[in-house]
Structure formats: C-alpha cells, structure tokens
Design an enzyme around this catalytic site. Structure first.
Site, short mmCIF file in Angstrom:
data_model
loop_
_atom_site.label_atom_id
_atom_site.label_comp_id
_atom_site.label_asym_id
_atom_site.label_seq_id
_atom_site.Cartn_x
_atom_site.Cartn_y
_atom_site.Cartn_z
N TRP A 110 -8.29 1.76 -59.29
CA TRP A 110 -9.74 1.53 -59.31
C TRP A 110 -10.42 2.43 -60.34
O TRP A 110 -11.25 3.27 -60.01
CB TRP A 110 -10.32 1.78 -57.92
CG TRP A 110 -9.92 0.74 -56.92
CD1 TRP A 110 -8.79 0.73 -56.17
CD2 TRP A 110 -10.66 -0.43 -56.56
NE1 TRP A 110 -8.76 -0.38 -55.36
CE2 TRP A 110 -9.90 -1.11 -55.58
CE3 TRP A 110 -11.88 -0.97 -56.96
CZ2 TRP A 110 -10.33 -2.30 -55.01
CZ3 TRP A 110 -12.31 -2.15 -56.39
CH2 TRP A 110 -11.55 -2.81 -55.43
N HIS A 150 -3.82 -1.50 -48.79
CA HIS A 150 -4.22 -0.96 -50.08
C HIS A 150 -5.71 -0.64 -50.06
O HIS A 150 -6.45 -1.13 -49.20
CB HIS A 150 -3.93 -1.97 -51.20
CG HIS A 150 -2.49 -2.34 -51.34
ND1 HIS A 150 -1.47 -1.41 -51.26
CD2 HIS A 150 -1.89 -3.54 -51.53
CE1 HIS A 150 -0.31 -2.03 -51.41
NE2 HIS A 150 -0.54 -3.33 -51.56
N THR A 151 -6.12 0.16 -51.01
CA THR A 151 -7.53 0.51 -51.11
C THR A 151 -8.35 -0.75 -51.38
O THR A 151 -8.11 -1.46 -52.35
CB THR A 151 -7.76 1.52 -52.24
OG1 THR A 151 -6.97 2.69 -51.99
CG2 THR A 151 -9.22 1.92 -52.32
N GLN A 152 -9.32 -1.01 -50.50
CA GLN A 152 -10.18 -2.19 -50.66
C GLN A 152 -11.45 -1.86 -51.43
O GLN A 152 -12.06 -2.75 -52.03
CB GLN A 152 -10.55 -2.74 -49.28
CG GLN A 152 -9.36 -3.18 -48.46
CD GLN A 152 -8.60 -4.32 -49.10
OE1 GLN A 152 -9.18 -5.33 -49.50
NE2 GLN A 152 -7.30 -4.16 -49.24
#
Length: 275
Positions: A150, A40-42
């Site tokens: 995000w 997943h996007t960190q």
C-alpha cells in the site's frame, strides 16, 4: 462470579462454560495459526501523504513531509519518508508506513547482498533504474496476489554508467512511468502543475532546453510544499528534501515554510462567521 454489570455479586450460573476464578473451567482455546484463514491488509491505517520529485541540472530532488497520520489524526510528526539506497539512489514513499518499513528492510537486505558480491568480483552496484525495475515487478506481483504493497513510491537517483539522472514512479497497482517532474497523492493534483510549469519555463515543453539550477529546484519544491500545507489536510509544515547528484546523496534536516493565515478571516465559513 458473573461479570455482567447487571449481575455483579451474583454467583455464576451452573450452565456457564468457563469461570476465570476456577481452574476447572477455562475459555476455549483459539485455533492454531495455520488453521486460521489468510487475511491481507484491506486498508492502510498509518499513512503519509504526497511526495514530490523534480530533475535539475546535474541531479534529482525529492521532497516529503514528516507526518504519518492515523486516519485524520496527525499522530506521528517525526517520520522520515525519504530513504537512501546505496550511494546514488533515494526512494520517497506515500501511503502505508508499515509497508514502507517492510519495503526498506527488503531493499536494504538486497543492497547488502549486492555489496557482498561486489567484494568478490567486479559486480556493479545497483543503479536507480535497477531498483525501480525491482519495485515495479514486486508491486505488480503483490497486486496480482490480491495483497498489494500500500505505497506509491518515487525513485530518484544518478546513474553512474549512463551519466544521467533518473526519476520514476510506481504504485500499489504496479503502475509505472518516468517523467522530469512527479508527484503522488494529492500532490499529483495540486503540486504537479506547479512543478511542470517551473520545469517547462526553463527547459521548454519538449524538455530539451537547459534545466533549472539546484537553487531554483529547491525554491520550487519549497513553494509546492507550502501550497500542499495550505491545501492538503493530511500534510504538515515540516519536511525534508533529498538531493542526488553524481557526488552522492544529501538529505536535509527538517525545515518549515514561512506561512500566514491572515487571509482566512475573509473566507466564508471560517471561524465564527455566519454571513
């Protein structure tokens, strides 16, 4: 041939595993996608900074600049971070722009489905509070799966059933609240006090007095966007304002504040000053 710079022109060793010039040898194949670990996007890469919102007499205003930064690089300077949803709702997003693009796609699909249902029965269109509730549940569900969206989003609009304005906030943790003035990111520290001061000067601290006019709200947002341009290194002096009333949504063309930097000559550490 060995492609290392120190060995250019030398033959590839016999023990080499592959040779791009010899079809008998090839690089090992990558594992199929379904066998790769889930990632997943960190951390967001291309991001937008603060968005602002304020209620006025008869509607809601949202403001956001047109910059999307790649880290500290002012990379994309014509990004619209105000998006209309239906006839009486606008969302404004800060944070990751790719997640915002995905979010717009999902919300537009839901609106098309709701519009199709309204053609066959008396199904009412989605109100700003309906969209806000959906985003609150979506953001919290994604957060619970360790795969957050995000973004920090402001939802503003006009509720035709209740005949009143709506302004709400939701972020990547699923945090939600509503207030007459809202701001995200750096604007929550710099612009929010200015918005509250202007709102309370007219409506009082309890908010029960008369609200500011549309012209006054526009002037306050213009002033806040100028202050953010001065203070926020990720902002830009090019922004849009969305106005939502019972008559519909109007998003302005991009405009700029009149600024001057002459005072910077007196600041210690500016330019070539040493004292």
């Amino acid at each position: 041939m060995n492609h290392h710079p120190a060995a250019w022109g030398r033959p590839l060793p016999a023990s080499a595993s592959f040779d791009m010039y010899n079809p008998q040898f090839s690089a090992p194949k990558a594992a199929p996608a379904h066998q790769m670990p889930v990632a997943h996007t960190q951390q967001p890469l291309v991001t937008g900074t603060s968005v602002l919102g304020i209620k006025f007499d008869g509607g809601v205003m949202l403001a956001a600049d047109n910059l999307a930064s790649y880290g500290s690089l002012a990379r994309f300077k014509d990004i619209e971070r105000l998006h209309p949803l239906g006839p009486h709702t606008v969302i404004a997003a800060a944070g990751d722009m790719s997640d915002f693009q995905w979010l717009k796609k999902e919300l537009n699909a839901i609106l098309r489905e709701e519009q199709a249902l309204s053609l066959t029965d008396s199904h009412p269109s989605l109100s700003p509070s309906n969209i806000y509730d959906f985003l609150a549940n979506l953001f919290y569900a994604r957060r619970s799966k360790m795969n957050p969206v995000w973004n920090a989003v402001l939802v503003g609009g006009w509720d035709r059933v209740k005949a009143e304005t709506f302004l709400g906030y939701v972020d990547l943790l699923g945090t939600t609240y509503s207030a007459p003035t809202l701001a995200t990111g750096f604007g929550a520290h710099i612009a929010q006090p200015l918005l509250r001061e202007a709102f309370e000067a007219k409506a009082g601290t309890d908010g029960k007095g008369p609200l500011m006019t549309q012209q006054e709200a526009t002037a306050v947002l213009d002033d806040c966007m100028k202050v953010l341009f001065y203070r926020d290194a990720r902002s830009m002096n090019k922004y849009q304002i969305a106005t939502v009333t019972k008559d519909g949504v109007v998003i302005s063309d991009s405009k700029s504040s009149e600024t001057q930097w002459g005072f910077a000559e007196d600041l210690r550490g500016y330019g070539a000053q040493t004292q």
